[in-house]
Design a protein around this motif. Structure first.
Motif, PDB file in Angstrom:
ATOM      1  N   LYS A  73     -96.068   6.396  21.502  1.00 12.79           N
ATOM      2  CA  LYS A  73     -97.276   5.974  21.169  1.00 12.79           C
ATOM      3  C   LYS A  73     -97.820   6.272  19.686  1.00 12.79           C
ATOM      4  N   TRP A  74     -98.692   5.558  18.928  1.00 12.12           N
ATOM      5  CA  TRP A  74     -99.401   5.822  18.022  1.00 12.12           C
ATOM      6  C   TRP A  74    -100.705   6.109  18.166  1.00 12.12           C
ATOM      7  N   LEU A  75    -101.691   7.153  17.730  1.00  7.45           N
ATOM      8  CA  LEU A  75    -102.900   7.307  18.017  1.00  7.45           C
ATOM      9  C   LEU A  75    -103.707   7.845  16.508  1.00  7.45           C
ATOM     10  N   THR A  76    -104.803   7.503  16.408  1.00  9.41           N
ATOM     11  CA  THR A  76    -105.514   7.954  15.110  1.00  9.41           C
ATOM     12  C   THR A  76    -106.646   8.791  15.568  1.00  9.41           C
ATOM     13  N   GLN A  77    -106.910   9.856  14.625  1.00  9.20           N
ATOM     14  CA  GLN A  77    -107.879  10.682  14.656  1.00  9.20           C
ATOM     15  C   GLN A  77    -108.810  10.733  13.556  1.00  9.20           C
ATOM     16  N   LYS A  78    -110.037  10.544  13.942  1.00  5.90           N
ATOM     17  CA  LYS A  78    -111.078  10.256  12.720  1.00  5.90           C
ATOM     18  C   LYS A  78    -112.510  11.019  13.343  1.00  5.90           C
ATOM     19  N   ASN A  79    -112.993  12.045  12.571  1.00  2.88           N
ATOM     20  CA  ASN A  79    -114.182  12.597  13.033  1.00  2.88           C
ATOM     21  C   ASN A  79    -113.966  13.334  14.296  1.00  2.88           C
ATOM     22  N   GLN A  80    -112.726  13.747  14.502  1.00  2.38           N
ATOM     23  CA  GLN A  80    -112.543  14.612  15.834  1.00  2.38           C
ATOM     24  C   GLN A  80    -112.523  13.597  17.071  1.00  2.38           C
ATOM     25  N   SER A  81    -112.474  12.514  16.821  1.00  9.42           N
ATOM     26  CA  SER A  81    -112.203  11.710  18.049  1.00  9.42           C
ATOM     27  C   SER A  81    -110.834  10.801  17.973  1.00  9.42           C
ATOM     28  N   GLN A  82    -110.112  10.829  19.065  1.00  9.78           N
ATOM     29  CA  GLN A  82    -109.185   9.856  19.023  1.00  9.78           C
ATOM     30  C   GLN A  82    -108.973   8.444  19.627  1.00  9.78           C
ATOM     31  N   LEU A  83    -108.242   7.636  18.933  1.00 10.06           N
ATOM     32  CA  LEU A  83    -108.198   6.023  19.631  1.00 10.06           C
ATOM     33  C   LEU A  83    -106.728   5.912  19.558  1.00 10.06           C
ATOM     34  N   ILE A  84    -106.268   5.002  20.693  1.00  9.24           N
ATOM     35  CA  ILE A  84    -104.963   4.771  20.831  1.00  9.24           C
ATOM     36  C   ILE A  84    -104.591   3.408  20.086  1.00  9.24           C
ATOM     37  N   LEU A  85    -103.950   3.754  19.214  1.00 13.57           N
ATOM     38  CA  LEU A  85    -103.540   2.650  18.018  1.00 13.57           C
ATOM     39  C   LEU A  85    -102.444   1.812  18.557  1.00 13.57           C
ATOM     40  N   PHE A  86    -101.565   2.244  19.057  1.00 13.46           N
ATOM     41  CA  PHE A  86    -100.256   1.494  19.727  1.00 13.46           C
ATOM     42  C   PHE A  86     -99.915   2.071  20.997  1.00 13.46           C
ATOM     43  N   ASN A  87     -99.722   1.251  22.020  1.00 15.24           N
ATOM     44  CA  ASN A  87     -99.393   2.096  23.255  1.00 15.24           C
ATOM     45  C   ASN A  87     -98.112   2.217  23.797  1.00 15.24           C
ATOM     46  N   GLY A  88     -97.311   1.643  22.847  1.00 15.48           N
ATOM     47  CA  GLY A  88     -95.872   1.611  23.022  1.00 15.48           C
ATOM     48  C   GLY A  88     -95.341   0.046  22.937  1.00 15.48           C
ATOM     49  N   TYR A  89     -96.407  -0.751  23.078  1.00 18.73           N
ATOM     50  CA  TYR A  89     -96.137  -2.183  23.584  1.00 18.73           C
ATOM     51  C   TYR A  89     -96.850  -3.142  22.402  1.00 18.73           C
ATOM     52  N   SER A  90     -97.967  -2.779  22.390  1.00 13.69           N
ATOM     53  CA  SER A  90     -98.884  -3.581  21.312  1.00 13.69           C
ATOM     54  C   SER A  90     -99.901  -2.944  20.530  1.00 13.69           C
ATOM     55  N   PHE A  98    -104.708  -3.721   9.528  1.00 12.19           N
ATOM     56  CA  PHE A  98    -104.027  -3.051   8.499  1.00 12.19           C
ATOM     57  C   PHE A  98    -102.900  -2.237   8.818  1.00 12.19           C
ATOM     58  N   CYS A  99    -102.336  -2.493  10.191  1.00 13.98           N
ATOM     59  CA  CYS A  99    -101.188  -1.760  10.410  1.00 13.98           C
ATOM     60  C   CYS A  99    -100.158  -2.558  11.263  1.00 13.98           C
ATOM     61  N   ASN A 100     -98.678  -2.342  11.302  1.00 11.41           N
ATOM     62  CA  ASN A 100     -97.970  -2.953  11.990  1.00 11.41           C
ATOM     63  C   ASN A 100     -96.823  -1.881  12.612  1.00 11.41           C
ATOM     64  N   VAL A 101     -96.314  -2.263  13.776  1.00 13.55           N
ATOM     65  CA  VAL A 101     -95.125  -1.131  14.246  1.00 13.55           C
ATOM     66  C   VAL A 101     -93.792  -1.974  14.347  1.00 13.55           C
ATOM     67  N   GLU A 102     -92.701  -1.270  13.842  1.00 15.96           N
ATOM     68  CA  GLU A 102     -91.440  -1.914  13.993  1.00 15.96           C
ATOM     69  C   GLU A 102     -90.600  -0.982  14.755  1.00 15.96           C
ATOM     70  N   ASN A 103     -89.899  -1.560  15.609  1.00 16.41           N
ATOM     71  CA  ASN A 103     -89.017  -1.014  16.591  1.00 16.41           C
ATOM     72  C   ASN A 103     -87.509  -1.580  16.594  1.00 16.41           C
ATOM     73  N   GLU A 104     -86.858  -1.234  15.576  1.00 21.72           N
ATOM     74  CA  GLU A 104     -85.471  -1.564  15.551  1.00 21.72           C
ATOM     75  C   GLU A 104     -84.466  -1.062  16.318  1.00 21.72           C
ATOM     76  N   GLU A 105     -84.663   0.486  16.746  1.00 24.23           N
ATOM     77  CA  GLU A 105     -83.554   1.163  17.662  1.00 24.23           C
ATOM     78  C   GLU A 105     -84.299   1.707  18.535  1.00 24.23           C
TER      79      GLU A 105
END
Length: 310
Positions: A73-90, A98-105
């Motif tokens: 998973k990818w999350l972001t943190q700004k102003n001490q609050s977290q947001l799920i950016l990528f949940n493993g699928y989307s 402004f972002c994209n996730v590549e999963n080649e392996e």
């Protein structure tokens, strides 16, 4: 005093079987717990994101990979609050611009970020169900520091301004002939926007160069960011300072014999000449009109009856 004889307790077969089953159950529970503990605590992120700077647009890639080949998973943190950016699928809708996730392996999830203002924040790579996570900061700089030099009668004021986006603010350092300068420096920082540094020094008898260096210091890193690398960004701006005598000759205003600045005298003289020329022009034009009126023929009294009869 007589002591009682010891009494031997004999366990029945049923009791022994029940006790053995309980021991085996406890052993199984301990083994499973140890296995789970070993599995959770020994999963490792073999690739982790690093703090980075992007200058003048473009994009950058944050790497993250698990040794178990699991989804991350990818999350972001700004102003001490977290947001799920990528949940493993989307990717969430707020970040698709402004972002994209590549999963080649298996277990490899690389995050590609476009350098726009919204992208300047902390990014966290996390393996769900474990304690493994790693975070890094992205800082965006539109252009190099803009510097200028101003002079007073006795001092030189040098100022450099830098605009940036992100939580980690860059630092502006002043130096002269390789020696760091700390006195006479005034720094102003606006979070997630700009940093400005001003250096004031006395006028010198010689020409000299001062350098303003833009860099990052580990002390400015957000405390929650796990990546400890310093962003690979260093930029130097060199300012040339004139000698005191050269500055005086260049910027002093010459005076007339009466002490009035020559420029003011010349200006007043030109204004007087302009007024005089306009006055002469108006006078000549009026004289011409007067002459034309005098030269116009008049009608005689003898011609008046004829004009009446006609």
């Amino acid at each position: 005093m007589a002591f009682p004889d010891f009494v031997e307790i004999q366990h029945t077969p049923g009791y022994r079987q029940s006790s053995n089953r309980s021991c085996r159950l406890i052993n199984h529970i301990v083994i499973v717990a140890l296995f789970l503990c070993f599995t959770v605590t020994n999963c490792v992120l073999v690739e982790t994101p690093l703090n980075a700077v992007v200058v003048g647009g473009g994009s950058i890639e944050f790497k993250c990979k698990s040794d178990r080949g699991k989804r991350l998973k990818w999350l972001t943190q700004k102003n001490q609050s977290q947001l799920i950016l990528f949940n493993g699928y989307s990717i969430c809708k707020e970040a698709q611009s402004f972002c994209n996730v590549e999963n080649e392996e298996p277990g490899e999830f690389y995050l590609t970020l476009t350098a726009i203002d919204e992208a300047a924040q902390t990014y966290i790579c996390q393996e769900p169900g474990t304690e493994s996570e790693s975070s890094a900061d992205l800082i965006i700089i539109d252009r190099e520091a803009q510097c200028k030099t101003d002079y007073s009668t006795s001092h030189v004021i040098m100022t450099c301004d830098l605009e940036f986006r992100g939580i980690w603010a860059p630092e502006l350092e002043w130096s002269h002939n390789g020696t760091l300068i700390t006195e006479g420096v005034n720094v102003s920082i606006v979070s997630n926007k700009s940093v400005s540094s001003t250096l004031t020094v006395p006028l010198s008898a010689d020409v000299s160069n001062y350098t303003c260096t833009t860099r990052f210091d580990i002390r400015g890193k957000p405390y929650w960011t796990t990546s400890n690398n310093i962003p690979d960004y260093v930029s130097n701006s060199v300012l040339r300072v004139e000698a005191a005598q050269a500055f005086s000759e260049k910027h002093e205003r010459p005076l007339s014999a009466s002490g009035t600045p020559v420029g003011l005298v010349i200006g007043l003289l030109l204004a007087f000449i302009a007024v005089a020329v306009i006055a002469i022009y108006i006078r000549v034009k009026m004289e011409r009109r007067k002459r034309k009126r005098l030269q116009k023929p008049k009608t005689s009294d003898a011609d008046e009856p004829l004009a009446t009869l006609a």
